[in-house]
Motif scaffolding. Structure first.
Motif, PDB file in Angstrom:
ATOM      1  N   TYR A 158      -8.118 -35.636   6.236  1.00 21.42           N
ATOM      2  CA  TYR A 158      -8.659 -36.664   5.342  1.00 21.42           C
ATOM      3  C   TYR A 158     -10.113 -36.350   5.036  1.00 21.42           C
ATOM      4  O   TYR A 158     -10.870 -35.853   5.891  1.00 21.42           O
ATOM      5  CB  TYR A 158      -8.536 -38.036   5.989  1.00 21.42           C
ATOM      6  N   VAL A 159     -10.504 -36.626   3.792  1.00 28.48           N
ATOM      7  CA  VAL A 159     -11.861 -36.340   3.323  1.00 28.48           C
ATOM      8  C   VAL A 159     -12.896 -37.074   4.183  1.00 28.48           C
ATOM      9  O   VAL A 159     -12.708 -38.241   4.556  1.00 28.48           O
ATOM     10  CB  VAL A 159     -12.019 -36.752   1.844  1.00 28.48           C
ATOM     11  N   GLY A 160     -13.969 -36.334   4.504  1.00 27.30           N
ATOM     12  CA  GLY A 160     -15.064 -36.926   5.267  1.00 27.30           C
ATOM     13  C   GLY A 160     -16.385 -36.326   4.839  1.00 27.30           C
ATOM     14  O   GLY A 160     -16.502 -35.754   3.746  1.00 27.30           O
ATOM     15  N   SER A 161     -17.377 -36.422   5.736  1.00 20.38           N
ATOM     16  CA  SER A 161     -18.695 -35.865   5.435  1.00 20.38           C
ATOM     17  C   SER A 161     -19.323 -35.317   6.711  1.00 20.38           C
ATOM     18  O   SER A 161     -20.520 -35.468   6.954  1.00 20.38           O
ATOM     19  CB  SER A 161     -19.600 -36.938   4.818  1.00 20.38           C
ATOM     20  N   THR A 162     -18.502 -34.655   7.530  1.00 21.82           N
ATOM     21  CA  THR A 162     -18.990 -34.084   8.782  1.00 21.82           C
ATOM     22  C   THR A 162     -19.630 -32.726   8.507  1.00 21.82           C
ATOM     23  O   THR A 162     -19.365 -32.085   7.491  1.00 21.82           O
ATOM     24  CB  THR A 162     -17.839 -33.925   9.787  1.00 21.82           C
ATOM     25  N   GLY A 163     -20.477 -32.285   9.436  1.00 23.42           N
ATOM     26  CA  GLY A 163     -21.124 -30.998   9.282  1.00 23.42           C
ATOM     27  C   GLY A 163     -22.260 -31.061   8.289  1.00 23.42           C
ATOM     28  O   GLY A 163     -22.889 -32.110   8.070  1.00 23.42           O
ATOM     29  N   ARG A 164     -22.521 -29.934   7.656  1.00 20.34           N
ATOM     30  CA  ARG A 164     -23.632 -29.835   6.708  1.00 20.34           C
ATOM     31  C   ARG A 164     -23.161 -30.367   5.354  1.00 20.34           C
ATOM     32  O   ARG A 164     -22.729 -29.627   4.480  1.00 20.34           O
ATOM     33  CB  ARG A 164     -24.076 -28.367   6.609  1.00 20.34           C
ATOM     34  N   SER A 165     -23.222 -31.649   5.170  1.00 19.18           N
ATOM     35  CA  SER A 165     -22.686 -32.300   3.975  1.00 19.18           C
ATOM     36  C   SER A 165     -23.619 -33.400   3.516  1.00 19.18           C
ATOM     37  O   SER A 165     -24.243 -34.093   4.333  1.00 19.18           O
ATOM     38  CB  SER A 165     -21.297 -32.879   4.279  1.00 19.18           C
ATOM     39  N   GLN A 166     -23.690 -33.602   2.212  1.00 22.71           N
ATOM     40  CA  GLN A 166     -24.561 -34.630   1.655  1.00 22.71           C
ATOM     41  C   GLN A 166     -23.796 -35.859   1.194  1.00 22.71           C
ATOM     42  O   GLN A 166     -24.386 -36.798   0.673  1.00 22.71           O
ATOM     43  CB  GLN A 166     -25.364 -34.049   0.485  1.00 22.71           C
ATOM     44  N   GLY A 167     -22.490 -35.871   1.402  1.00 24.88           N
ATOM     45  CA  GLY A 167     -21.692 -37.024   1.009  1.00 24.88           C
ATOM     46  C   GLY A 167     -20.209 -36.704   1.187  1.00 24.88           C
ATOM     47  O   GLY A 167     -19.808 -35.548   1.367  1.00 24.88           O
ATOM     48  N   PRO A 168     -19.360 -37.740   1.175  1.00 25.81           N
ATOM     49  CA  PRO A 168     -17.916 -37.514   1.365  1.00 25.81           C
ATOM     50  C   PRO A 168     -17.342 -36.574   0.300  1.00 25.81           C
ATOM     51  O   PRO A 168     -17.429 -36.857  -0.899  1.00 25.81           O
ATOM     52  CB  PRO A 168     -17.316 -38.916   1.233  1.00 25.81           C
ATOM     53  N   HIS A 169     -16.805 -35.472   0.736  1.00 30.14           N
ATOM     54  CA  HIS A 169     -16.167 -34.523  -0.185  1.00 30.14           C
ATOM     55  C   HIS A 169     -15.374 -33.507   0.638  1.00 30.14           C
ATOM     56  O   HIS A 169     -15.537 -33.403   1.864  1.00 30.14           O
ATOM     57  CB  HIS A 169     -17.208 -33.797  -1.053  1.00 30.14           C
ATOM     58  N   LEU A 170     -14.508 -32.781  -0.042  1.00 30.48           N
ATOM     59  CA  LEU A 170     -13.778 -31.675   0.590  1.00 30.48           C
ATOM     60  C   LEU A 170     -14.346 -30.359   0.082  1.00 30.48           C
ATOM     61  O   LEU A 170     -14.397 -30.128  -1.132  1.00 30.48           O
ATOM     62  CB  LEU A 170     -12.275 -31.738   0.257  1.00 30.48           C
ATOM     63  N   HIS A 171     -14.773 -29.519   1.002  1.00 31.85           N
ATOM     64  CA  HIS A 171     -15.174 -28.159   0.645  1.00 31.85           C
ATOM     65  C   HIS A 171     -13.959 -27.263   0.896  1.00 31.85           C
ATOM     66  O   HIS A 171     -13.432 -27.209   2.005  1.00 31.85           O
ATOM     67  CB  HIS A 171     -16.357 -27.704   1.508  1.00 31.85           C
ATOM     68  N   TYR A 172     -13.522 -26.571  -0.143  1.00 33.05           N
ATOM     69  CA  TYR A 172     -12.256 -25.804  -0.096  1.00 33.05           C
ATOM     70  C   TYR A 172     -12.516 -24.343  -0.415  1.00 33.05           C
ATOM     71  O   TYR A 172     -13.183 -24.020  -1.402  1.00 33.05           O
ATOM     72  CB  TYR A 172     -11.273 -26.401  -1.105  1.00 33.05           C
ATOM     73  N   GLU A 173     -12.009 -23.460   0.448  1.00 32.02           N
ATOM     74  CA  GLU A 173     -12.163 -22.020   0.245  1.00 32.02           C
ATOM     75  C   GLU A 173     -10.813 -21.320   0.390  1.00 32.02           C
ATOM     76  O   GLU A 173      -9.914 -21.806   1.095  1.00 32.02           O
ATOM     77  CB  GLU A 173     -13.134 -21.421   1.274  1.00 32.02           C
ATOM     78  N   ILE A 174     -10.695 -20.162  -0.278  1.00 29.77           N
ATOM     79  CA  ILE A 174      -9.522 -19.292  -0.118  1.00 29.77           C
ATOM     80  C   ILE A 174     -10.012 -17.899   0.246  1.00 29.77           C
ATOM     81  O   ILE A 174     -10.943 -17.368  -0.376  1.00 29.77           O
ATOM     82  CB  ILE A 174      -8.677 -19.238  -1.405  1.00 29.77           C
ATOM     83  N   PHE A 175      -9.368 -17.298   1.246  1.00 28.97           N
ATOM     84  CA  PHE A 175      -9.651 -15.926   1.664  1.00 28.97           C
ATOM     85  C   PHE A 175      -8.437 -15.054   1.332  1.00 28.97           C
ATOM     86  O   PHE A 175      -7.294 -15.462   1.540  1.00 28.97           O
ATOM     87  CB  PHE A 175      -9.888 -15.844   3.172  1.00 28.97           C
ATOM     88  N   LYS A 176      -8.706 -13.856   0.844  1.00 31.44           N
ATOM     89  CA  LYS A 176      -7.653 -12.843   0.658  1.00 31.44           C
ATOM     90  C   LYS A 176      -8.127 -11.574   1.357  1.00 31.44           C
ATOM     91  O   LYS A 176      -9.147 -11.003   1.006  1.00 31.44           O
ATOM     92  CB  LYS A 176      -7.422 -12.558  -0.833  1.00 31.44           C
ATOM     93  N   ASP A 177      -7.356 -11.205   2.392  1.00 30.37           N
ATOM     94  CA  ASP A 177      -7.731 -10.047   3.225  1.00 30.37           C
ATOM     95  C   ASP A 177      -9.159 -10.204   3.741  1.00 30.37           C
ATOM     96  O   ASP A 177      -9.981  -9.278   3.679  1.00 30.37           O
ATOM     97  CB  ASP A 177      -7.589  -8.743   2.425  1.00 30.37           C
ATOM     98  N   ASP A 178      -9.452 -11.420   4.227  1.00 30.00           N
ATOM     99  CA  ASP A 178     -10.738 -11.763   4.857  1.00 30.00           C
ATOM    100  C   ASP A 178     -11.908 -11.795   3.873  1.00 30.00           C
ATOM    101  O   ASP A 178     -13.064 -11.870   4.294  1.00 30.00           O
ATOM    102  CB  ASP A 178     -11.064 -10.803   6.012  1.00 30.00           C
ATOM    103  N   GLN A 179     -11.629 -11.749   2.581  1.00 30.88           N
ATOM    104  CA  GLN A 179     -12.688 -11.838   1.573  1.00 30.88           C
ATOM    105  C   GLN A 179     -12.539 -13.148   0.804  1.00 30.88           C
ATOM    106  O   GLN A 179     -11.445 -13.497   0.364  1.00 30.88           O
ATOM    107  CB  GLN A 179     -12.608 -10.653   0.588  1.00 30.88           C
ATOM    108  N   ARG A 180     -13.649 -13.892   0.666  1.00 31.67           N
ATOM    109  CA  ARG A 180     -13.590 -15.147  -0.092  1.00 31.67           C
ATOM    110  C   ARG A 180     -13.354 -14.855  -1.583  1.00 31.67           C
ATOM    111  O   ARG A 180     -13.987 -13.954  -2.146  1.00 31.67           O
ATOM    112  CB  ARG A 180     -14.893 -15.919   0.069  1.00 31.67           C
ATOM    113  N   ILE A 181     -12.466 -15.612  -2.182  1.00 27.61           N
ATOM    114  CA  ILE A 181     -12.186 -15.467  -3.612  1.00 27.61           C
ATOM    115  C   ILE A 181     -12.263 -16.833  -4.271  1.00 27.61           C
ATOM    116  O   ILE A 181     -12.240 -17.873  -3.598  1.00 27.61           O
ATOM    117  CB  ILE A 181     -10.806 -14.821  -3.871  1.00 27.61           C
TER     118      ILE A 181
END
Length: 325
Positions: A272-295
């Motif tokens: 569920y969406v929150g604001s833990t860690g290095r965050s300035q407000g409730p949001h989801l930070h989403y990343e995708i890795f392909k072969d350990d490289q961010r895309i």
């Protein structure tokens, strides 16, 4: 003992014995022989000039032979039809199926390979219809071999299809937060202004602004690799290993809905969406890795967005603004 014959002699008025002449006897014998010869010659001429007399057994064998020739003819026609169908399957196999599943086509020489070595049809030689039988047998053997090759190829394609199906289900392909739950797309992938230092910094994911407690969905099938807060800046976050070199990351969560090692399906609620860690407000930070490289995740939303919706997301994601983390 032959009978003695007499005749009445009027001159002597007495019966006299008939004497047989040798010359006449020989003539009669010769005449008999000549008659027999002529009769035999006439019978021979007649025999040679009338249709051959066929016995019932010969008639049956002849009918059986004609039926066999007819059946072989029909068999060859059926093999022509099968050959045409097989050629069509081979063409689709090489130019559609194997292209789609990124497999090498089967070489033509492998499909058309014959049979070397000894004469496989020696036992069929020496008969009236040997040529017909041998040619049909050769075609049948070659067709059988081609069917075996194609059957093995389709088995391989079936395995590739299963693998492809698994790949398509595993690749992250949907937005992790539903559009109706979004406040806005706060930031996209690329150079953005850091909310804390106000310095331009490369932002390796996408920020989805939404109220605290908004469901976060797994974007593809996989296994939960991490569900903790031990990564710097991410706060409570989840990593899902999708296989095939793909990993997705969901950061700043309020809480988890999965545990490490758990298998998840695309569309499952994992947190569920929150604001833990290095965050300035409730949001989801989403990343995708392909072969350990961010895309860039923007290329992986084809599973649940219409073209119009995707264009809007793309436009917002390309705006160079301030990120939320």
């Amino acid at each position: 003992m032959s009978k003695v014959k007499y005749y009445y002699d009027s001159d002597t008025q007495s019966y006299r014995k008939i004497e047989r002449r040798k010359g006449r006897r020989i003539g009669i014998v010769m005449l008999s022989i000549l008659g027999s010869f002529l009769a035999g010659f006439l019978l021979l001429v007649i025999y040679l000039n009338i249709p051959q007399i066929v016995t019932p057994k010969e008639k049956a064998l002849k009918r059986e032979l004609q039926n066999m020739e007819l059946q072989y003819g029909l068999l060859n026609k059926k093999m022509n039809q099968i050959q045409n169908v097989l050629a069509n399957i081979e063409d689709r196999d090489n130019n559609i199926y194997r292209v789609y599943f990124e497999a090498n086509p089967i070489p033509e020489e492998q499909r058309r390979a014959g049979f070397g070595g000894i004469n496989r049809y020696k036992d069929l030689e020496g008969f009236d219809n040997s040529k017909l039988i041998i040619e049909t047998s050769k075609r049948m053997d070659i067709l059988t071999k081609q069917l075996v090759v194609q059957s093995k190829s389709l088995d391989e394609i079936a395995e590739l299809a299963k693998e492809k199906e698994s790949l398509l289900a595993s690749v992250p392909a949907i937005q992790p937060v539903k559009n109706e739950d979004l406040s806005r797309i706060a930031s996209g992938y690329g150079w953005r202004t850091d909310p804390f230092t106000k310095v331009r910094k490369f932002h390796h994911g996408m920020d989805f602004s939404a109220p605290r407690g908004t469901p976060v969905y797994a974007t593809g099938n996989g296994r939960v690799e991490r569900a903790d807060n031990r990564a710097t800046g991410y706060g409570n976050h989840i990593r899902v290993d999708h296989g095939y070199g793909y990993t997705s990351l969901y950061a700043h969560l309020y809480k988890y809905n999965v545990r490490i090692g758990q298998r998840v399906q695309r569309g499952d609620i994992i947190g569920y969406v929150g604001s833990t860690g290095r965050s300035q407000g409730p949001h989801l930070h989403y990343e995708i890795f392909k072969d350990d490289q961010r895309i860039n995740p923007i290329n992986f939303y084809y599973g649940n967005l219409s073209p119009e919706e995707f264009d809007k997301v793309l436009e917002k994601a390309q705006q160079e603004n301030q990120s939320l983390d």
